[in-house]
Write an enzyme that holds these catalytic residues in place. Structure first.
Site, PDB file in Angstrom:
ATOM      1  N   ASP A 179      37.255  53.898  26.433  1.00  0.00           N
ATOM      2  CA  ASP A 179      37.397  55.339  26.178  1.00  0.00           C
ATOM      3  C   ASP A 179      38.728  55.818  26.776  1.00  0.00           C
ATOM      4  O   ASP A 179      39.459  55.041  27.375  1.00  0.00           O
ATOM      5  CB  ASP A 179      36.209  56.110  26.769  1.00  0.00           C
ATOM      6  CG  ASP A 179      36.145  56.011  28.284  1.00  0.00           C
ATOM      7  OD1 ASP A 179      36.390  54.908  28.820  1.00  0.00           O
ATOM      8  OD2 ASP A 179      35.869  57.025  28.957  1.00  0.00           O
ATOM      9  N   HIS A 477      34.505  46.607  22.758  1.00  0.00           N
ATOM     10  CA  HIS A 477      34.337  48.061  22.638  1.00  0.00           C
ATOM     11  C   HIS A 477      35.577  48.699  23.273  1.00  0.00           C
ATOM     12  O   HIS A 477      35.603  49.008  24.457  1.00  0.00           O
ATOM     13  CB  HIS A 477      33.051  48.488  23.365  1.00  0.00           C
ATOM     14  CG  HIS A 477      32.688  49.924  23.135  1.00  0.00           C
ATOM     15  ND1 HIS A 477      31.907  50.334  22.076  1.00  0.00           N
ATOM     16  CD2 HIS A 477      32.990  51.053  23.816  1.00  0.00           C
ATOM     17  CE1 HIS A 477      31.739  51.639  22.118  1.00  0.00           C
ATOM     18  NE2 HIS A 477      32.394  52.102  23.179  1.00  0.00           N
ATOM     19  N   ASP A 526      29.205  39.777  21.111  1.00  0.00           N
ATOM     20  CA  ASP A 526      30.609  40.095  20.827  1.00  0.00           C
ATOM     21  C   ASP A 526      30.660  41.073  19.654  1.00  0.00           C
ATOM     22  O   ASP A 526      31.124  40.748  18.571  1.00  0.00           O
ATOM     23  CB  ASP A 526      31.393  38.808  20.513  1.00  0.00           C
ATOM     24  CG  ASP A 526      32.846  39.105  20.173  1.00  0.00           C
ATOM     25  OD1 ASP A 526      33.313  40.224  20.501  1.00  0.00           O
ATOM     26  OD2 ASP A 526      33.512  38.238  19.575  1.00  0.00           O
ATOM     27  N   GLU A 535      32.412  46.100  26.453  1.00  0.00           N
ATOM     28  CA  GLU A 535      33.507  47.046  26.672  1.00  0.00           C
ATOM     29  C   GLU A 535      34.512  46.380  27.609  1.00  0.00           C
ATOM     30  O   GLU A 535      34.279  45.261  28.112  1.00  0.00           O
ATOM     31  CB  GLU A 535      32.989  48.373  27.258  1.00  0.00           C
ATOM     32  CG  GLU A 535      34.059  49.468  27.246  1.00  0.00           C
ATOM     33  CD  GLU A 535      33.542  50.891  27.439  1.00  0.00           C
ATOM     34  OE1 GLU A 535      32.320  51.113  27.517  1.00  0.00           O
ATOM     35  OE2 GLU A 535      34.411  51.804  27.511  1.00  0.00           O
TER      36      GLU A 535
HETATM   37  O1  G3I Z   1      22.301  52.621  41.094  1.00  0.00           O
HETATM   38  C1  G3I Z   1      21.318  51.886  40.353  1.00  0.00           C
HETATM   39  C2  G3I Z   1      20.597  50.926  41.249  1.00  0.00           C
HETATM   40  O2  G3I Z   1      19.906  51.646  42.229  1.00  0.00           O
HETATM   41  C3  G3I Z   1      19.658  50.057  40.410  1.00  0.00           C
HETATM   42  O3  G3I Z   1      19.078  49.073  41.208  1.00  0.00           O
HETATM   43  C4  G3I Z   1      20.422  49.388  39.279  1.00  0.00           C
HETATM   44  C5  G3I Z   1      19.520  48.595  38.356  1.00  0.00           C
HETATM   45  O4  G3I Z   1      20.175  48.277  37.154  1.00  0.00           O
HETATM   46  O5  G3I Z   1      21.066  50.374  38.526  1.00  0.00           O
HETATM   47  C6  G3I Z   1      22.020  51.115  39.253  1.00  0.00           C
HETATM   48  O6  G3I Z   1      22.655  52.012  38.417  1.00  0.00           O
HETATM   49  C7  G3I Z   1      23.583  51.449  37.538  1.00  0.00           C
HETATM   50  C8  G3I Z   1      24.920  52.135  37.751  1.00  0.00           C
HETATM   51  O7  G3I Z   1      25.844  51.646  36.814  1.00  0.00           O
HETATM   52  C9  G3I Z   1      25.467  51.899  39.147  1.00  0.00           C
HETATM   53  O8  G3I Z   1      25.820  50.587  39.344  1.00  0.00           O
HETATM   54  C10 G3I Z   1      23.098  51.689  36.117  1.00  0.00           C
HETATM   55  O9  G3I Z   1      21.921  50.957  35.874  1.00  0.00           O
HETATM   56  C11 G3I Z   1      24.160  51.267  35.139  1.00  0.00           C
HETATM   57  O10 G3I Z   1      23.766  51.656  33.845  1.00  0.00           O
HETATM   58  C12 G3I Z   1      25.478  51.916  35.478  1.00  0.00           C
HETATM   59  O11 G3I Z   1      26.438  51.371  34.632  1.00  0.00           O
HETATM   60  C13 G3I Z   1      27.701  51.996  34.600  1.00  0.00           C
HETATM   61  C14 G3I Z   1      27.975  52.595  33.218  1.00  0.00           C
HETATM   62  O12 G3I Z   1      29.283  53.126  33.183  1.00  0.00           O
HETATM   63  C15 G3I Z   1      27.003  53.700  32.840  1.00  0.00           C
HETATM   64  O13 G3I Z   1      27.103  54.770  33.723  1.00  0.00           O
HETATM   65  C16 G3I Z   1      28.723  50.917  34.892  1.00  0.00           C
HETATM   66  O14 G3I Z   1      28.564  50.479  36.241  1.00  0.00           O
HETATM   67  C17 G3I Z   1      30.125  51.473  34.699  1.00  0.00           C
HETATM   68  O15 G3I Z   1      31.040  50.411  34.809  1.00  0.00           O
HETATM   69  C18 G3I Z   1      30.267  52.135  33.330  1.00  0.00           C
HETATM   70  O16 G3I Z   1      31.518  52.701  33.286  1.00  0.00           O
HETATM   71  C19 G3I Z   1      31.936  53.228  32.034  1.00  0.00           C
HETATM   72  C20 G3I Z   1      32.300  54.684  32.269  1.00  0.00           C
HETATM   73  O17 G3I Z   1      31.118  55.408  32.558  1.00  0.00           O
HETATM   74  C21 G3I Z   1      33.042  55.292  31.090  1.00  0.00           C
HETATM   75  N1  G3I Z   1      34.154  54.461  30.703  1.00  0.00           N
HETATM   76  C22 G3I Z   1      33.764  53.107  30.368  1.00  0.00           C
HETATM   77  C23 G3I Z   1      33.147  52.417  31.558  1.00  0.00           C
HETATM   78  C24 G3I Z   1      32.800  50.981  31.278  1.00  0.00           C
HETATM   79  O18 G3I Z   1      31.705  50.801  30.443  1.00  0.00           O
HETATM   80  O1  9MR Z   2      32.268  54.620  24.063  1.00  0.00           O
HETATM   81  C1  9MR Z   2      31.547  54.959  25.218  1.00  0.00           C
HETATM   82  C2  9MR Z   2      31.859  53.993  26.317  1.00  0.00           C
HETATM   83  O2  9MR Z   2      33.223  54.048  26.669  1.00  0.00           O
HETATM   84  C3  9MR Z   2      30.952  54.249  27.509  1.00  0.00           C
HETATM   85  O3  9MR Z   2      31.103  53.267  28.481  1.00  0.00           O
HETATM   86  C4  9MR Z   2      29.507  54.268  27.062  1.00  0.00           C
HETATM   87  C5  9MR Z   2      28.531  54.568  28.172  1.00  0.00           C
HETATM   88  O4  9MR Z   2      28.786  55.719  28.816  1.00  0.00           O
HETATM   89  O5  9MR Z   2      29.319  55.223  26.050  1.00  0.00           O
HETATM   90  C6  9MR Z   2      30.089  54.972  24.916  1.00  0.00           C
HETATM   91  O6  9MR Z   2      29.923  56.024  24.042  1.00  0.00           O
HETATM   92  C7  9MR Z   2      28.758  56.014  23.290  1.00  0.00           C
HETATM   93  C8  9MR Z   2      27.906  57.174  23.770  1.00  0.00           C
HETATM   94  O7  9MR Z   2      27.448  56.936  25.089  1.00  0.00           O
HETATM   95  C9  9MR Z   2      26.769  57.380  22.810  1.00  0.00           C
HETATM   96  N1  9MR Z   2      27.263  57.556  21.468  1.00  0.00           N
HETATM   97  C10 9MR Z   2      28.019  56.410  20.972  1.00  0.00           C
HETATM   98  C11 9MR Z   2      29.199  56.157  21.844  1.00  0.00           C
HETATM   99  C12 9MR Z   2      30.026  54.933  21.431  1.00  0.00           C
HETATM  100  O8  9MR Z   2      29.578  54.220  20.419  1.00  0.00           O
END
Ligand code: G3I
Ligand code: 9MR
Length: 609
Positions: A179, A477, A526, A535
């Site tokens: 993103d 992604h 993939d 991603e």
């Molecule tokens: O904190 C809980 C923990 O208590 C629990 O035991 C564990 C079990 O799975 O989950 C933990 O939370 C996780 C959180 O990251 C903290 O590590 C969530 O499940 C997990 O879904 C979450 O994932 C993050 C994701 O965004 C969704 O928020 C990833 O670490 C993070 O790298 C990813 O980052 C995204 C940005 O939001 C937007 N840009 C892209 C980027 C990469 O995908």
């Molecule tokens: O493209 C988004 C990605 O960069 C983020 O890591 C992810 C989780 O927050 O979300 C993706 O966006 C999706 C959104 O959460 C739901 N609608 C579809 C989007 C991409 O296909």
């Protein structure tokens, strides 16, 4: 006649059974697909194979090495039985076939000097491709040239960005991932990791170049990092607090940066972002001190101001406001960010009022940066005593032990989370720090195994870096890769990696059909739909860059000045000692270390050359 017929049936049945037995247990060899360093440790993994010797055949068809694999043991994260093969003794550059009982297992095993230099440069170059607010010209970007996006010179303040009014000039920086958001918390660990790599291997990175527009006379690595630091500095409010992120309200569609013209906002302000910022700026103050003293001074001032704000506002948590759906990077524990900032400020300033006791034993990630303070403590024992060393080695010991059985990798079942490849790479960095402070080669060997894992020696049998390896991700992604009309994705990107969370699985058109296998190490697809496994992100490339960069630098003979191991180029190039006395001590070079054998005992000659 009948007897003959019966015999034939029996033979046919046996043949079918044997054949089907072979088909069931098809031998597979998993290797680092990018290559192995000529004079370094080397290993591969086998599944479905017997314990018969594995042969390495050179391009002239000569078997140059034959190795008996280890016994089989189970790797539960993928539910496979595997055997390990150590072929460190193969030290002649070339492309090899790997065979067992004459059966071809691989034809793409490569041994080379500087084996990881190209993938390292590509993974570093990716930060250039992620630059906001500038055009990528053909001169640097080749076919991936694109128009500038997101000038960010007139950004609105969201109501959650307390104290902000009017608009903010906040250009530059790297897009976070697939993103186009810019997030301070995730920039924190990313920028730190790249700064630490330069700080640990300055001579190596002073001359390494990868064709980017570098500011002034800065080495490429420092120029690239400064592009993000310049943005981060704009995110500090006049009271010292730091805004959390700069994004649109919703994620954009699959469009190029210049097509994303939705309003961007400065959103939130909180303790995690502020302490992360303080830590990074404190490190930058050290790293740029010689190359750009006024910039270094600016970073130090910013770090101190941010730290004071964090102390006065120790518990300001960020959660997405209702109208904001971009990445949250939410966190409710701030002790780790505080100890990270404090440790870095103490090392930079020498001011003991920044000293905080205690060391985390957690592998670092964007939400838990306590381990980064542990690194600083472990390598600065005059400042911090032994607490960092103790925590570091306790964990390193467990990580290392995992790498000697099963699939021969460090990743355990619980390590497979969103961004599991960054967990792996950060484990590798942890192991390297254990090597730095003990000089014990076993930690280095385990770190090399982590690099091998990321580059193909894994149950998915693929390299996780786009463009590098025999089999790599084609559909990450990543909005520019999806929309630029070029078949190959942008090279040098580390994809998130396998795990069973399945956050992207569902019935909506943009969601994935279920790719989960029930086993964490193989739950990956993939596919462009898979933002949870495929991603890319700046905080996943950075630890890979550190790991590959450190291993390249070590193989080139460099070492951090605080490290106790002998640099590799100080080892004499000894290949056997033909003229040694027939009795008394014997010198042996085991391919990695110089050892002395005497009276049945073996002595490591580290520090004696
Ligand atoms: O904190 C809980 C923990 O208590 C629990 O035991 C564990 C079990 O799975 O989950 C933990 O939370 C996780 C959180 O990251 C903290 O590590 C969530 O499940 C997990 O879904 C979450 O994932 C993050 C994701 O965004 C969704 O928020 C990833 O670490 C993070 O790298 C990813 O980052 C995204 C940005 O939001 C937007 N840009 C892209 C980027 C990469 O995908
Ligand atoms: O493209 C988004 C990605 O960069 C983020 O890591 C992810 C989780 O927050 O979300 C993706 O966006 C999706 C959104 O959460 C739901 N609608 C579809 C989007 C991409 O296909």
């Amino acid at each position: 006649m009948f007897g003959l017929r019966k015999k034939w049936v029996l033979m046919t049945t046996l043949a079918v059974l044997t054949f089907s037995g072979m088909a069931l247990a098809q031998a597979t060899a998993y290797i680092n697909q990018v290559g192995y360093q000529t004079n370094d440790v080397k290993s591969l993994t086998l599944t479905g194979a017997t314990g018969d010797p594995v042969e390495f055949v050179n391009s002239s068809g000569t078997t140059v090495l034959s190795v008996t694999p280890s016994n089989e043991s189970n790797y539960s994260a993928a539910d496979v039985n595997a055997r390990l093969v150590d072929f460190s003794n193969l030290k002649i550059p070339g492309i090899y076939q790997v065979k067992q009982n004459g059966n071809m297992l691989r034809q793409d095993l490569k041994i080379a000097d500087k084996a990881h230099e190209n993938v390292l440069k590509a993974a570093l170059k990716w930060y250039y491709y992620q630059r906001a607010s500038m055009e990528l010209t053909e001169l640097y970007a080749g076919q991936y040239k694109r128009a500038a996006g997101h000038m960010d010179n007139n950004v609105s303040f969201h109501s959650s960005a307390t104290g902000g009014s009017g608009t903010l000039n906040s250009p530059k920086g790297w897009y976070d991932a697939g993103d186009y958001g810019k997030y301070i918390v995730n920039s924190g660990i990313t920028t730190y990791t790249l700064l630490a790599l330069y700080e640990h291997y300055p001579q190596y990175f002073n001359s390494l170049k990868w064709n980017i527009p570098a500011e002034g006379s800065l080495p490429d690595l420092l120029a690239e990092i400064k592009y993000n630091l310049d943005w981060m500095l704009t995110m500090q409010a006049s009271d010292g607090g730091v805004y959390h992120k700069l994004t649109t309200l919703l994620f954009p569609g699959d469009i190029m940066p210049n097509e994303d013209t939705e309003t961007r906002y400065v959103i939130g302000k909180g303790t995690a972002a502020t302490f992360d910022f303080a830590a990074v700026m404190a490190v930058a103050a050290r790293v740029y001190k010689t190359a750009n003293p006024s910039f270094a001074a600016q970073c130090l001032e910013a770090a101190k101001k941010a730290y004071s704000w964090g102390i006065q506002n120790p518990n300001v948590r960020f959660t997405n406001p209702l109208d904001v759906k971009t990445g949250e990077y939410g966190d409710s524990h701030f002790d780790d960010e505080k100890s990270f900032a404090a440790a870095e400020l103490y090392v930079t300033t020498g001011d003991a009022s920044y000293k905080i006791s205690g060391a985390s034993a957690n592998i670092p990630n964007w939400a838990d940066v306590g381990g980064l303070a542990t690194y600083e403590k472990a390598i600065n024992q005059t400042h911090f005593g032994t607490e960092g060393v103790d925590s570091l080695l306790k964990v390193a010991y467990i990580l290392e032990s995992r790498s000697n059985s099963g699939f021969g990798v460090v990743m355990g079942g619980h390590d497979f989370v969103w961004g599991s490849n960054a967990v792996a790479a950060n484990q590798g960095i942890w192991l390297l720090h254990a090597y730095y402070i003990t000089g014990d080669e076993k930690y280095y060997t385990a770190a090399v195994k982590v690099l091998d894992y990321l580059l193909g020696k894994n149950p998915l049998n693929m390299s996780f870096v786009t463009g590098y390896g025999t089999k790599t991700a084609k559909n990450p992604h990543h909005r520019p890769s999806t929309d630029d009309g070029i078949y190959e994705p942008v090279p040098g990107m580390v994809v998130g990696g396998p795990h069973t969370g399945g956050e992207d699985v569902g019935s909506e058109t943009w969601q994935c059909s279920d790719y989960r296998t029930g086993k964490p190490a193989t739950s990956y697809t993939d596919s462009h739909c898979s933002y949870a496994t495929n991603e890319v992100a700046i905080n996943w490339n950075a630890p890979f860059v550190y790991l590959a960069g450190a291993i390249e630098a070590i193989n080139a003979g460099f070492k951090p000045d605080f490290a106790v191991f002998n640099s590799k180029n100080s080892l004499p190039q000894v290949r056997g000692f033909a003229a040694q006395p027939s009795s008394g001590p014997k010198l042996i070079f085991d391919g990695h270390r110089l050892l002395m054998k005497h009276n049945g005992k073996q002595y490591n000659l580290k520090g004696m050359q």
